[in-house]
Motif scaffolding. Structure first.
Motif, mmCIF file in Angstrom:
data_model
loop_
_atom_site.group_PDB
_atom_site.id
_atom_site.type_symbol
_atom_site.label_atom_id
_atom_site.label_comp_id
_atom_site.label_asym_id
_atom_site.label_seq_id
_atom_site.Cartn_x
_atom_site.Cartn_y
_atom_site.Cartn_z
ATOM 1 N N LYS A 53 42.600 30.675 47.511
ATOM 2 C CA LYS A 53 44.050 30.830 47.467
ATOM 3 C C LYS A 53 44.382 31.847 46.374
ATOM 4 O O LYS A 53 43.777 31.822 45.295
ATOM 5 C CB LYS A 53 44.693 29.478 47.150
ATOM 6 N N VAL A 54 45.323 32.744 46.668
ATOM 7 C CA VAL A 54 45.749 33.748 45.698
ATOM 8 C C VAL A 54 47.278 33.815 45.693
ATOM 9 O O VAL A 54 47.946 33.247 46.550
ATOM 10 C CB VAL A 54 45.169 35.155 46.025
ATOM 11 N N ARG A 55 47.807 34.542 44.716
ATOM 12 C CA ARG A 55 49.256 34.718 44.647
ATOM 13 C C ARG A 55 49.724 35.545 45.859
ATOM 14 O O ARG A 55 49.003 36.405 46.335
ATOM 15 C CB ARG A 55 49.629 35.451 43.356
ATOM 16 N N PRO A 56 50.939 35.296 46.352
ATOM 17 C CA PRO A 56 51.427 36.036 47.519
ATOM 18 C C PRO A 56 51.640 37.526 47.244
ATOM 19 O O PRO A 56 51.707 38.317 48.178
ATOM 20 C CB PRO A 56 52.741 35.348 47.870
ATOM 21 N N ASP A 57 51.700 37.912 45.969
ATOM 22 C CA ASP A 57 51.866 39.332 45.650
ATOM 23 C C ASP A 57 50.529 40.004 45.320
ATOM 24 O O ASP A 57 50.500 41.111 44.785
ATOM 25 C CB ASP A 57 52.863 39.522 44.503
ATOM 26 N N PHE A 58 49.416 39.346 45.663
ATOM 27 C CA PHE A 58 48.085 39.920 45.441
ATOM 28 C C PHE A 58 47.991 41.256 46.160
ATOM 29 O O PHE A 58 48.396 41.391 47.316
ATOM 30 C CB PHE A 58 47.009 38.960 45.956
ATOM 31 N N ARG A 59 47.452 42.248 45.471
ATOM 32 C CA ARG A 59 47.285 43.586 46.054
ATOM 33 C C ARG A 59 45.871 43.723 46.608
ATOM 34 O O ARG A 59 44.909 43.784 45.852
ATOM 35 C CB ARG A 59 47.505 44.663 44.991
ATOM 36 N N LEU A 60 45.778 43.766 47.923
ATOM 37 C CA LEU A 60 44.471 43.940 48.546
ATOM 38 C C LEU A 60 44.209 45.427 48.738
ATOM 39 O O LEU A 60 44.996 46.132 49.377
ATOM 40 C CB LEU A 60 44.408 43.218 49.898
ATOM 41 N N ASN A 61 43.114 45.881 48.168
ATOM 42 C CA ASN A 61 42.642 47.253 48.382
ATOM 43 C C ASN A 61 41.125 47.221 48.225
ATOM 44 O O ASN A 61 40.538 46.172 47.929
ATOM 45 C CB ASN A 61 43.312 48.241 47.413
ATOM 46 N N SER A 62 40.469 48.331 48.405
ATOM 47 C CA SER A 62 39.001 48.369 48.321
ATOM 48 C C SER A 62 38.497 47.899 46.966
ATOM 49 O O SER A 62 37.507 47.168 46.880
ATOM 50 C CB SER A 62 38.495 49.793 48.592
ATOM 51 N N ARG A 63 39.187 48.308 45.915
ATOM 52 C CA ARG A 63 38.754 47.944 44.567
ATOM 53 C C ARG A 63 38.866 46.434 44.335
ATOM 54 O O ARG A 63 37.923 45.805 43.850
ATOM 55 C CB ARG A 63 39.576 48.700 43.528
ATOM 56 N N SER A 64 40.030 45.836 44.686
ATOM 57 C CA SER A 64 40.202 44.396 44.456
ATOM 58 C C SER A 64 39.274 43.579 45.350
ATOM 59 O O SER A 64 38.734 42.557 44.924
ATOM 60 C CB SER A 64 41.660 43.981 44.657
ATOM 61 N N ALA A 65 39.048 44.037 46.577
ATOM 62 C CA ALA A 65 38.148 43.330 47.489
ATOM 63 C C ALA A 65 36.714 43.389 46.981
ATOM 64 O O ALA A 65 36.000 42.378 46.975
ATOM 65 C CB ALA A 65 38.243 43.922 48.885
ATOM 66 N N THR A 66 36.292 44.561 46.544
ATOM 67 C CA THR A 66 34.931 44.729 46.025
ATOM 68 C C THR A 66 34.718 43.877 44.782
ATOM 69 O O THR A 66 33.682 43.219 44.628
ATOM 70 C CB THR A 66 34.643 46.215 45.728
ATOM 71 N N TRP A 76 36.208 41.110 43.999
ATOM 72 C CA TRP A 76 36.132 39.706 44.397
ATOM 73 C C TRP A 76 34.752 39.376 44.981
ATOM 74 O O TRP A 76 34.147 38.370 44.642
ATOM 75 C CB TRP A 76 37.247 39.385 45.390
ATOM 76 N N VAL A 77 34.261 40.250 45.859
ATOM 77 C CA VAL A 77 32.959 40.025 46.488
ATOM 78 C C VAL A 77 31.849 40.067 45.432
ATOM 79 O O VAL A 77 30.991 39.178 45.378
ATOM 80 C CB VAL A 77 32.703 41.069 47.604
ATOM 81 N N GLU A 78 31.885 41.099 44.575
ATOM 82 C CA GLU A 78 30.843 41.237 43.544
ATOM 83 C C GLU A 78 30.922 40.131 42.505
ATOM 84 O O GLU A 78 29.933 39.814 41.854
ATOM 85 C CB GLU A 78 30.929 42.609 42.893
ATOM 86 N N GLY A 79 32.086 39.520 42.345
ATOM 87 C CA GLY A 79 32.257 38.397 41.433
ATOM 88 C C GLY A 79 31.832 37.073 42.040
ATOM 89 O O GLY A 79 32.083 36.011 41.459
ATOM 90 N N GLY A 80 31.235 37.124 43.221
ATOM 91 C CA GLY A 80 30.733 35.912 43.864
ATOM 92 C C GLY A 80 31.800 35.093 44.586
ATOM 93 O O GLY A 80 31.651 33.889 44.741
ATOM 94 N N PHE A 81 32.860 35.742 45.008
ATOM 95 C CA PHE A 81 33.946 35.095 45.765
ATOM 96 C C PHE A 81 34.657 34.023 44.936
ATOM 97 O O PHE A 81 35.157 33.046 45.487
ATOM 98 C CB PHE A 81 33.456 34.460 47.075
ATOM 99 N N GLY A 82 34.705 34.225 43.655
ATOM 100 C CA GLY A 82 35.330 33.240 42.782
ATOM 101 C C GLY A 82 36.848 33.298 42.824
ATOM 102 O O GLY A 82 37.459 34.076 43.556
ATOM 103 N N LYS A 83 37.428 32.449 42.003
ATOM 104 C CA LYS A 83 38.889 32.371 41.899
ATOM 105 C C LYS A 83 39.433 33.718 41.415
ATOM 106 O O LYS A 83 38.875 34.332 40.526
ATOM 107 C CB LYS A 83 39.265 31.255 40.938
ATOM 108 N N VAL A 84 40.530 34.139 41.997
ATOM 109 C CA VAL A 84 41.166 35.411 41.629
ATOM 110 C C VAL A 84 42.343 35.119 40.739
ATOM 111 O O VAL A 84 43.155 34.246 41.032
ATOM 112 C CB VAL A 84 41.627 36.183 42.893
ATOM 113 N N ARG A 85 42.468 35.865 39.676
ATOM 114 C CA ARG A 85 43.580 35.661 38.740
ATOM 115 C C ARG A 85 44.670 36.654 39.006
ATOM 116 O O ARG A 85 44.599 37.672 39.432
ATOM 117 C CB ARG A 85 43.110 35.791 37.302
#
Length: 151
Positions: A127-140, A142-151
């Motif tokens: 679950k993330v905030r509704p204003d989360f900005r999805l782009n290549s950098r944020s997706a990468t 998250w994936v490289e961080g082991g799919f952990g909680k997003v702040r």
């Protein structure tokens, strides 16, 4: 069914020819029955006397219905694109798709970030905030961080 010179309705759509307050011309509004606001407002043709509007007709009404329906469809597509986003990542382990699905609840809006492999199998979801900005950098990240909680 109503078929008057300045008002037509087929029970689903209503077309009204109205005075254009911005100039000396006329406009037509197309409203879906049950809606407060028109889906489409556009200029309307003057009649032969150059004072009064041209009366509505069957072909004109059909064209207006088609145009208004298309406007609503485009609005729905735009809203869907805002609420459901995705980014494809080509990683050494393979291709991943990261999706952001926003739920625009009036009281508690939220979003979910999910990762999917090339076989369309879900690998992770948070679950993330509704204003989360999805782009290549944020997706990468998250994936490289082991799919952990997003702040």
């Amino acid at each position: 069914m109503i078929q008057e010179p300045r008002l037509w309705s087929d029970g689903v759509w209503t077309a009204k020819v109205i005075k254009d307050m911005d100039d000396d011309g006329w406009a037509v509004s197309m409203t879906l029955v049950g809606q407060a606001e028109p889906a489409l407002v556009g200029p309307w043709t003057m009649g032969r006397d150059k004072k009064n509007p041209k009366p509505l007709s069957t072909p004109a009404f059909q064209t207006l219905v088609k145009t208004a329906h298309e406007v609503l469809r485009r609005h729905e597509q735009q809203r869907d694109a805002q609420l459901h986003q995705s980014v494809n990542l080509n990683l050494p382990e393979g291709r991943l798709t990261v999706r952001l699905d926003i739920t625009p609840d009036e009281f508690e809006p939220y979003a979910e970030l999910s990762a999917w492999n090339a076989l369309d199998e879900e690998l992770a979801r948070v679950k993330v905030r509704p204003d989360f900005r999805l782009n290549s950098r944020s997706a990468t990240a998250w994936v490289e961080g082991g799919f952990g909680k997003v702040r």
